[in-house]
Every structure is written in structure tokens, then in C-alpha cells.
Design an enzyme around this catalytic site. Sequence first.
Site, short mmCIF file in Angstrom:
data_model
loop_
_atom_site.label_atom_id
_atom_site.label_comp_id
_atom_site.label_asym_id
_atom_site.label_seq_id
_atom_site.Cartn_x
_atom_site.Cartn_y
_atom_site.Cartn_z
CB THR A 69 -0.84 0.02 1.30
OG1 THR A 69 -1.50 -1.22 1.44
CG2 THR A 69 -1.87 1.13 1.30
NE ARG A 112 -8.31 -8.27 0.42
CZ ARG A 112 -7.38 -7.41 0.77
NH1 ARG A 112 -7.08 -6.39 -0.02
NH2 ARG A 112 -6.71 -7.54 1.88
CB VAL A 113 -12.86 -4.05 -0.33
CG1 VAL A 113 -12.44 -2.72 0.25
CG2 VAL A 113 -13.57 -3.85 -1.67
N GLY A 114 -9.74 -4.51 0.91
CA GLY A 114 -8.94 -4.59 2.13
C GLY A 114 -9.22 -3.43 3.07
CG ASP A 115 -5.90 -2.12 5.25
OD1 ASP A 115 -5.62 -2.97 4.38
OD2 ASP A 115 -5.12 -1.19 5.55
CB THR A 134 1.07 -0.36 4.55
OG1 THR A 134 1.37 -1.36 3.55
CG2 THR A 134 2.27 -0.26 5.49
N GLY A 135 -0.25 -3.19 5.10
CA GLY A 135 -0.10 -4.54 5.63
C GLY A 135 -1.31 -5.40 5.29
CG HIS A 136 -3.30 -9.74 6.39
ND1 HIS A 136 -4.00 -10.36 7.41
CD2 HIS A 136 -3.75 -10.30 5.23
CE1 HIS A 136 -4.83 -11.27 6.88
NE2 HIS A 136 -4.68 -11.25 5.57
N GLY A 137 -4.71 -6.49 5.14
CA GLY A 137 -5.96 -5.77 5.33
C GLY A 137 -6.94 -6.46 6.25
N1 GLY Z 1 -3.33 -3.21 3.00
C1 GLY Z 1 -3.66 -3.55 1.69
C2 GLY Z 1 -4.69 -4.56 1.57
O1 GLY Z 1 -4.79 -5.45 2.42
O2 GLY Z 1 -5.42 -4.53 0.63
#
Ligand code: GLY
Length: 308
Positions: A169, A197-200, A220-223
Site C-alpha cells: 500500500t 475483495r476490499v482490504g483495509d 499498510t499490511g494485511h488488510g
Molecule cells: N493493506 C492492503 C490490503 O490489504 O489490501
Amino acid sequence: MKPALIVHGDAWEIEEESHVERVAGVRAAAEAGWALLTAGGSALDAVERAVALMEDNPVLNAGVGSALNREGEIELDAIIMDGRTLALGAVAAVRGITNPVKLARLIMEDAVHSLLVGEGARRFAELKGMRLCAQAELTVSREVERFRRLQERASYHPTGQLSPDPMDTVGAVALDSAGNVAAATSTGGVHFKMPGRVGDSPLVGSGAYADNLAGAAATTGHGESIMRVVLAKTATDAAERGMSAQEAAEYAIRVLHERTGGFGGIIVVDPHGRVGYAYNTPQMAIAWVGEDGSIHAEIAQQAAGKDV
Ligand code: GLY
């Protein structure tokens, strides 16, 4: 008030061969945002400009150079937020736009809604005269090769575990000379994600938050992990309680780590103009403006054995 700015170009295990270009990319973004702030520009314009430049940079997973989903498509997410009014604009799973952060800004200013997704977001862009583009314009060979590699692993699904395929991100937070803060984030999302799929990143409070009373943060990182702890708001709440930007960033990443086991990074500016960042990933690409106005840009490395 003295302005402040910090930007990032991902936190993860960052591919060695991208380090030089990535540092140059975050530096250029910080320089552009800083030039605007020192000329009396707004924090909102500065974060938009910094993020748009990173979207144009094919090394980073946002705009041009974004990750492909399981069907080989690019779907983009972005948010921008104004700390003066708490106004925000966001887009999710939008196709065929080079600068989703600019579309997010248009939504913030011109739409009656705050978050538009998919075809509706694209139609709004068209209505506002934004240039639409073919997917080919956003696609780089690095991502096509990665997509093919992942396709061969039939059961592959992106997870929160550290892997060679980053959860990139880009983001920026700023304080301007009028004391206003703003935040912006943009991403192509995780590699090989499911369509839709939508992340954070485009979710207010998760991907970014800005409030003049509390500061601004971008993540940033695992949404899927970040949204569970509303990471950006967790940091700005901590700043509002009196933590410095650095303390708030470290606190938020500790919450992410302890409550979800997920990985990520965050940048924060507090209402006093202090900046901070933290990450529990091995590395984070970062650029900020120091006390003397000089720009520091680097791939920050986790100290060996450092506990978050
Ligand atoms: N942080 C980016 C995502 O998980 O989409």
C-alpha cells in the site's frame, strides 16, 4: 505552525531489487508534498499529491504497477480524509483509473456519498471528466509474472503470513501551517485476491484517519487483520489521549500484533507536528521531513530480535 509530512511505500519483506527505486519513489513523493506545504498549501493537497506520485510509480502496488487478482484483473482501493471537517472520500474495487486517490478526493468534494465501489466509482470518475484507462496501462510485467507464478499454485490464497508477495500500500499523512491534518492511502490490494475483495485501505479508520484534534494516520499490511483493530483510528485515538506520534504508531502496531497476529505498518502525525512510524514486518519503505526541513528516505529494517 510548522508543517510536517511522512509517507510510506509499503511495509513487508521488500524485494531487494526494488530497494533503490522504492527509496527514490518515497523520497520524490515526500519532496512533492513538502514543496506544497512549504508554499502554504494544505495538508489535503499535500497528501493527495504525494500519493498520486506513488500511484504513478510502477515499482509500487498502487495505480500503475498494481497487483492482479485471481482473474488477472486490477481493482484499486483508495481513501483521502480531511482532519478539519472529518470529510472523507473513498473508492474500492475500481477498474481503469490511474489515480484512485484523485477520484477519492473528487468523491469527498463532489459526491453526496463517501465511498463508491466498482462500476459506480468508475462511472463517477467518467462523469467528473477523469481519464479512464485500459487495464494494460496499469499492468507491469513484474505483476504478470507473479500472477502466473501464483496461478500455478492452484490452492494459493493470500494470507496474513509473511510471504515473498507483499501486501503493498502507499500512504501519506501531513500537517499544514494552518494546523490542519490529512491522510491518504492507495493500493492494488493483495496479490491474487478474489474479485471484489476490499482490504483495509479504503475503509475509514482502518486504512487512514485524520482529525485535527487527534492527528492523522495511514496504514499498510494485511488488510483482513488491520480492519479488525481499526488500526489508523487506534493510533489517532492514542495520540488524542496524549501519546506522541511515535508512541501512538508503536502502540497501534502492538495492538495489531497482539490482537490479530497480523503484520503491517503505520505512519502518524500528531497535532503538534511530530511524525512517527512503526511496523512489525521485516522492513518498511519510508520518507519523512526532519526538523531541519531535510528529507530522510530509507528502507527501515527491523532490528534483529526486536519485539513490537
Ligand atoms: N493493506 C492492503 C490490503 O490489504 O489490501
